[in-house]
Design a protein around this motif. Sequence first.
Motif, PDB file in Angstrom:
ATOM      1  N   PRO A 102       1.318   6.292   0.137  1.00  0.00           N
ATOM      2  CA  PRO A 102      -0.009   5.668   0.123  1.00  0.00           C
ATOM      3  C   PRO A 102      -0.913   6.329  -0.920  1.00  0.00           C
ATOM      4  O   PRO A 102      -1.790   5.686  -1.491  1.00  0.00           O
ATOM      5  CB  PRO A 102      -0.539   5.918   1.533  1.00  0.00           C
ATOM      6  N   ILE A 147      -5.475   0.835  -4.998  1.00  0.00           N
ATOM      7  CA  ILE A 147      -5.289   0.006  -3.806  1.00  0.00           C
ATOM      8  C   ILE A 147      -5.731   0.798  -2.582  1.00  0.00           C
ATOM      9  O   ILE A 147      -5.161   1.833  -2.261  1.00  0.00           O
ATOM     10  CB  ILE A 147      -3.814  -0.416  -3.637  1.00  0.00           C
ATOM     11  N   GLU A 148      -6.767   0.334  -1.924  1.00  0.00           N
ATOM     12  CA  GLU A 148      -7.263   1.001  -0.719  1.00  0.00           C
ATOM     13  C   GLU A 148      -6.933   0.138   0.487  1.00  0.00           C
ATOM     14  O   GLU A 148      -6.996  -1.097   0.408  1.00  0.00           O
ATOM     15  CB  GLU A 148      -8.779   1.187  -0.799  1.00  0.00           C
ATOM     16  N   THR A 149      -6.599   0.762   1.590  1.00  0.00           N
ATOM     17  CA  THR A 149      -6.260   0.016   2.781  1.00  0.00           C
ATOM     18  C   THR A 149      -7.185   0.399   3.928  1.00  0.00           C
ATOM     19  O   THR A 149      -7.431   1.576   4.160  1.00  0.00           O
ATOM     20  CB  THR A 149      -4.805   0.293   3.195  1.00  0.00           C
ATOM     21  N   SER A 179       0.806  -1.222   0.000  1.00  0.00           N
ATOM     22  CA  SER A 179       0.000   0.000   0.000  1.00  0.00           C
ATOM     23  C   SER A 179       0.841   1.275   0.000  1.00  0.00           C
ATOM     24  O   SER A 179       0.298   2.360   0.179  1.00  0.00           O
ATOM     25  CB  SER A 179      -0.954  -0.005   1.186  1.00  0.00           C
ATOM     26  N   ALA A 210      -0.512   4.680  -4.216  1.00  0.00           N
ATOM     27  CA  ALA A 210      -1.182   3.380  -4.239  1.00  0.00           C
ATOM     28  C   ALA A 210      -2.689   3.558  -4.359  1.00  0.00           C
ATOM     29  O   ALA A 210      -3.366   2.831  -5.090  1.00  0.00           O
ATOM     30  CB  ALA A 210      -0.845   2.594  -2.966  1.00  0.00           C
ATOM     31  N   ARG A 211      -3.193   4.548  -3.652  1.00  0.00           N
ATOM     32  CA  ARG A 211      -4.628   4.825  -3.711  1.00  0.00           C
ATOM     33  C   ARG A 211      -5.061   5.186  -5.118  1.00  0.00           C
ATOM     34  O   ARG A 211      -6.081   4.722  -5.606  1.00  0.00           O
ATOM     35  CB  ARG A 211      -4.977   5.980  -2.778  1.00  0.00           C
TER      36      ARG A 211
END
Lengths: 271, 356
Positions: free
Chosen positions: A90, A98-100, A68, A93-94
């Motif tokens: 992050p 890609i979400e965390t 992430s 990635a977002r």
Amino acid sequence: MTETTPTPTIPLWQDVPSDALLDVRGVSLAFGQVRALRDVSMHARRGEVTAIVGDNGAGKSTLIRCISGIHKADEGSIDFDGERVHFRSPEEARSAGIETVHQNLALVEDLTVWQNLFLNREIVRGIGPVKLLDRGAMRKEAERMVSSLAVNVPAVGARVRRLSGGQRQAVSICRAAGFTSKLIIMDEPTAALGVQETARVEELIQRLRDEGHAIVLISHNFAQVLKLSDAVWVMRAGRCVAGRRTAETDGDEIVALITGARAGDLADEPA
Amino acid sequence: MSSTSVKTDPSPPAPSEASNRVTLGWTNRLLARPEIGALVAAIVIFVFFLIVAPAFRSPASFFTVLYQSSTIGIVAVGVGMLMIGGEFDLSAGVLVTTAGLFNAMFCYQLGINLWVGAILSLVLCLSIGFLNGYLVMRTGIPSFLITLGTFFVLQGANLGVTKLVTGSVSSPNINQMAGYDSLNWLFAHEWRIGSITLSITVIWWFLFVALSAYVLQRTKIGNWIYAVGGNAASARAVGVPVTRVKVGLFMTVAFLGWFAGMHYLYNYNTIQAGNGVGNEFLYIIAAVVGGTLLTGGYGNAIGVAIGAFIFGMTSLCIVYAGWDPNWFKAFLGVMLLLAVMVNLYVKKLSTTRKVG
């Protein structure tokens, strides 16, 4: 030793399907003297729940932090959606999808549900440099996000401080699922929840999978892993020692792999 | 899927039909607003002084109160935003004096246009604000300590440098210098309309309050300010640029401090090097009385403005009422304590009341 186990002849980590959404290869990361990750390979497919299990300190959280964008791997590669990625934050990635959902949920308690859902994703309207928040649109969109996931949240205008643990978890998952995310990473999503709330969150995870999201799930709860996941990866001491299709394994084998009572798929690994 | 849940139908009804959502009653919504306690307090104090201070019952007095409020209120706008963002600035009071002193002495010594000094003074103030913010974010030391340090440094430097340059503890008189007239108009003009005197600072104050309210409630940056004050770690996790927001807030305080410094300089034409000490607390009091939480993440611009108005009103009305003005600080202290307790009570009420 491995021939007695019901593993496929090719270990899962070598058998990467061509349509894998996430493909992690040989990732290593050291913090000073501590080798947190050693040559970790794993993958996750679209429309599946991929579980990562392992003891405390096995490197699960470090691995997802690499995916992430919080940490940067020293070695190895990460392919996401068919492309080699090198996330530096992050945020990158977002925007790649890609979400965390973090263990601490990353919510601001004094803000409302809709404000949290749209934090750093604000809808603005206006002319030129004058950009106004479109509060109405965000509220409406938040209502839609919350109700489409069937989340039991009292009102999108309520402050997060008022919500129960399960409701907060739901808001956090909703935020991860509500935007154009392809992969949702969840770190212990039900660790702090009661029985009913856990059931709700599990339902939510299944629904997200049915909608085509790929989900990477970290959990200590074996029953949950066996119930929800399609594939499971076992980590031990910074290595990803085994990967199984959930249908081809059982709780006993996974426990044995986690504790090291049974050797994994790695040829060079001491038992 | 579970059939017991009311909300698990895969094709859910329109959000408005959802049975498990409720709208808050208007009393709850009103109580949840940070400035409501301050507004009630302001009205009570206003009526109280109308009764006990006959001299207060004139439009002229009201505008004098507005002027007095604006001198604190302008900087309090920035301090309030900074506190919503979860930080303190104890150096704001003496920074005001630094701004004025620098402008006056720099231009007087070099014999140059006052505008040059004013702009360089702004650069200096913004640098101090940046330094405050940068040190807080870089070291992780609480802003209380960092700005306490800046406070002492500036307090000492104000006196030391002024003594060194002018041989006294006040800046030279600058009202004969080039650029004075335009700057005087900009920062200290007064309109006389009948018996009342409207100071330009009141207009500036209203303008800054409106701008602050607009930024806090209606822009992305405002949303971020509440988020970094409420929970910096969460804000960072969703990608809010926490450091930039907080450094920006420190610089906003510095800008408004510079503005107030310009007012004092061009209003009185000279500035005392020891001025400003203690004013940092007045700004914080205005913000807290206005409903801003010390812990950050909660408050608004209108509340801070009402807080400054309460300050202006009490400080003058004690004189209008013919009381010994020495009691003013004691009165202010009581006000602060009451405000904090009311805020706590209101916040509890508005956050613990059950919904649904």
